[in-house]
Design an enzyme around this catalytic site. Sequence first.
Site: not given
Length: 217
Positions: A13, A88, A127, A161, A172
Amino acid sequence: MELILLGPPGAGKGTQSKFLESRYGVAQISTGDMLRAEVKAGSPIGLEAKSIMDAGGLVSDELIIRMIGERISRPDCAKGFILDGFPRTVPQAEALDRLLHETAVDLDAVIELKVDEAVLVERISGRFTCAKCGAGYHDTFKQPKQAGVCDVCGGTEFIRRPDDKAETVHARLEAYNAQTAPILPYYKAKGRLYSVDGMAEMDEVQAQIEAVLRQIG
Ligand code: AP5
Ligand code: ZN
């Protein structure tokens, strides 16, 4: 252009909405980025959100809806916006409908990025982002052209993160399946839902999104 990019953690996203922002000059609005900025600033919102984010849960609808209501009324949203990570939950989707109705704005499309769970975990664990400009990279899929130097701003510091740890990623994904996936039928019923293959290469995903945008005119 008013778009929602929807998909599980790591679906792409952020990657795709940043591309759309630079291509079409519309504001990218990431509730995750907004919350991380609040955490960094140590604000009351940040203090409320931090432990929930670190555990991989969802921050309260009330807080998020207030934050989005204020954000989409800013002047940079006059040309349109891409929502990344919002809504969400079904109550967030309903609140967005009310906000858009008040401002007489129509949602053009909700674009779902479909990606298998095993791939999501691989993407998230690799990431990292530039500490200076926020450009996104990946250990395997998108290394900076020159090792250790950001392609966009030349920065040399990168961050990962705290919620990208394996155990948090599973929480998550559970939150996505339990609380976010139910908004897919909500938008399908409104005839606004378009699904693209988020497993494809980044450029190919981009091309599929642009094909949807041409289709809706
Ligand atoms: P948020 O920041 O929104 O995180 P997320 O939804 O978990 O999404 P990600 O940022 O992890 O993934 P992405 O889909 O943007 O993928 P990306 O492009 O980076 O939310 C964080 C937290 O904040 C939540 O857990 C919650 O606590 C809270 N929160 C936020 N919004 C909320 C709300 N509305 N309500 C309640 N709580 C909220 O890509 C991932 C990696 O893969 C990158 O390294 C990228 O380079 C790579 N990649 C991307 N596309 C491809 C591709 N096609 N092929 C190969 N690699 C790719
Ligand atoms: Zn940078």
